[in-house]
Design a protein around this motif. Structure first.
Motif, mmCIF file in Angstrom:
data_model
loop_
_atom_site.group_PDB
_atom_site.id
_atom_site.type_symbol
_atom_site.label_atom_id
_atom_site.label_comp_id
_atom_site.label_asym_id
_atom_site.label_seq_id
_atom_site.Cartn_x
_atom_site.Cartn_y
_atom_site.Cartn_z
ATOM 1 N N TYR A 172 -49.782 35.411 37.699
ATOM 2 C CA TYR A 172 -49.054 35.784 36.487
ATOM 3 C C TYR A 172 -48.406 37.162 36.625
ATOM 4 O O TYR A 172 -47.327 37.396 36.067
ATOM 5 N N ASP A 188 -47.145 38.330 39.377
ATOM 6 C CA ASP A 188 -45.928 38.092 40.157
ATOM 7 C C ASP A 188 -44.841 37.432 39.303
ATOM 8 O O ASP A 188 -43.654 37.737 39.455
ATOM 9 N N LEU A 189 -45.248 36.530 38.425
ATOM 10 C CA LEU A 189 -44.278 35.914 37.518
ATOM 11 C C LEU A 189 -43.633 36.983 36.636
ATOM 12 O O LEU A 189 -42.405 36.967 36.424
ATOM 13 N N LEU A 210 -41.123 38.884 38.633
ATOM 14 C CA LEU A 210 -39.902 38.089 38.787
ATOM 15 C C LEU A 210 -39.049 38.157 37.535
ATOM 16 O O LEU A 210 -37.828 38.393 37.610
ATOM 17 N N ARG A 211 -39.680 37.959 36.361
ATOM 18 C CA ARG A 211 -38.914 37.956 35.118
ATOM 19 C C ARG A 211 -38.278 39.313 34.856
ATOM 20 O O ARG A 211 -37.150 39.389 34.354
ATOM 21 N N LEU A 264 -41.530 38.816 46.719
ATOM 22 C CA LEU A 264 -41.814 37.491 46.158
ATOM 23 C C LEU A 264 -41.093 36.377 46.902
ATOM 24 O O LEU A 264 -41.349 35.204 46.654
ATOM 25 N N TRP A 280 -43.214 32.047 43.876
ATOM 26 C CA TRP A 280 -41.987 32.196 43.091
ATOM 27 C C TRP A 280 -40.770 32.443 43.987
ATOM 28 O O TRP A 280 -39.770 32.970 43.531
ATOM 29 N N ARG A 281 -40.849 32.050 45.252
ATOM 30 C CA ARG A 281 -39.802 32.395 46.215
ATOM 31 C C ARG A 281 -38.445 31.792 45.871
ATOM 32 O O ARG A 281 -37.406 32.417 46.122
ATOM 33 N N HIS A 282 -38.423 30.598 45.280
ATOM 34 C CA HIS A 282 -37.138 29.942 45.018
ATOM 35 C C HIS A 282 -36.296 30.751 44.027
ATOM 36 O O HIS A 282 -35.129 31.058 44.295
ATOM 37 N N SER A 283 -36.912 31.111 42.911
ATOM 38 C CA SER A 283 -36.185 31.902 41.916
ATOM 39 C C SER A 283 -35.895 33.299 42.431
ATOM 40 O O SER A 283 -34.824 33.865 42.160
ATOM 41 N N ALA A 284 -36.849 33.882 43.163
ATOM 42 C CA ALA A 284 -36.630 35.234 43.703
ATOM 43 C C ALA A 284 -35.430 35.239 44.650
ATOM 44 O O ALA A 284 -34.574 36.135 44.590
#
Length: 220
Positions: free
Chosen positions: A127, A129-130, A133-134, A155, A162-166
């Protein structure tokens, strides 16, 4: 003879039982009553917990509905209350929702709220890391690419949850800064990752088309 011995044996057992009851009967009765009260108390506690959970869930749904209906101030007010007073699980959800709601009206304020979550050692790393990211996503239009890279690159590792969004937002930030080589590298990482979601791959095709076109040349 067998019947006589059986009767004697039963008589002895009755006498022993009577003696034990006389000696421990009061204690056994007290223990039985305490056990019944304990079960009743446990059931009552579970009932109260269920009622409290339902009430908190209803308040959270009220906040989400207010957000969907563009009543941001009302949503924030409810989420502030829940983030302070709700049980631990709901409190965490409320804090994330409050940061997101804040980010709708003030991106930097929302990012700072997510920073607070990212730095909260009581939360699981997943969480934290999330939240990191946000915060980075909200700052893409606010800060230089170098800052976004510092925040999100950790990330974007091959094992990152969360690598895809990062990677997507690192690529977007690089492209906005005319760092097209970096942008292409982040978008290529999405394309070559077999775990990348299909919808993200489709967006990435568009990003790569822009990268191949290079910076837009304007004439005075």
């Amino acid at each position: 003879m067998a019947d006589i011995f059986r009767e004697i044996d039963e008589e002895v057992r009755r006498d022993k039982a009577a003696a034990l009851w006389k000696k421990y009967g009061t204690l056994i009765t007290i223990l039985a009553v305490l056990a019944v009260l304990g079960v009743a108390g446990w059931q009552f506690w579970l009932h109260r917990e269920q009622q409290a959970s339902q009430a908190v869930g209803a308040k959270l749904e009220e906040a989400l509905k207010a957000s969907r209906d563009n009543r941001g101030a009302e949503a924030e007010s409810i989420l502030v209350e829940l983030s302070a007073n709700a049980p631990a699980g709901y409190r965490q959800i409320a804090r994330f929702r409050l940061a997101a709601e804040t980010g709708k009206r003030d991106a930097e304020a929302g990012a700072k709220a997510f920073d607070g979550l990212a730095n909260d050692a009581s939360l699981e790393q997943f969480y934290r890391d999330l939240a990191r990211l946000r915060a980075g996503m909200l700052r893409v239009d606010l800060v230089p690419y170098s800052e976004i890279r510092t925040a999100l690159e950790p990330l974007a590792t091959p094992q990152g949850v969360w690598r895809h969004s990062a990677r997507e937002f690192l690529g977007i930030s690089a492209m906005k800064a005319n760092q097209y080589e970096d942008a292409g590298r982040w978008f290529d990482a999405i394309v070559t990752d077999p775990a990348s979601p299909q919808v993200l791959r489709q967006r990435t095709d568009l990003y790569l088309a822009l990268v191949r076109g290079g910076p837009v040349q304007t004439k005075n």
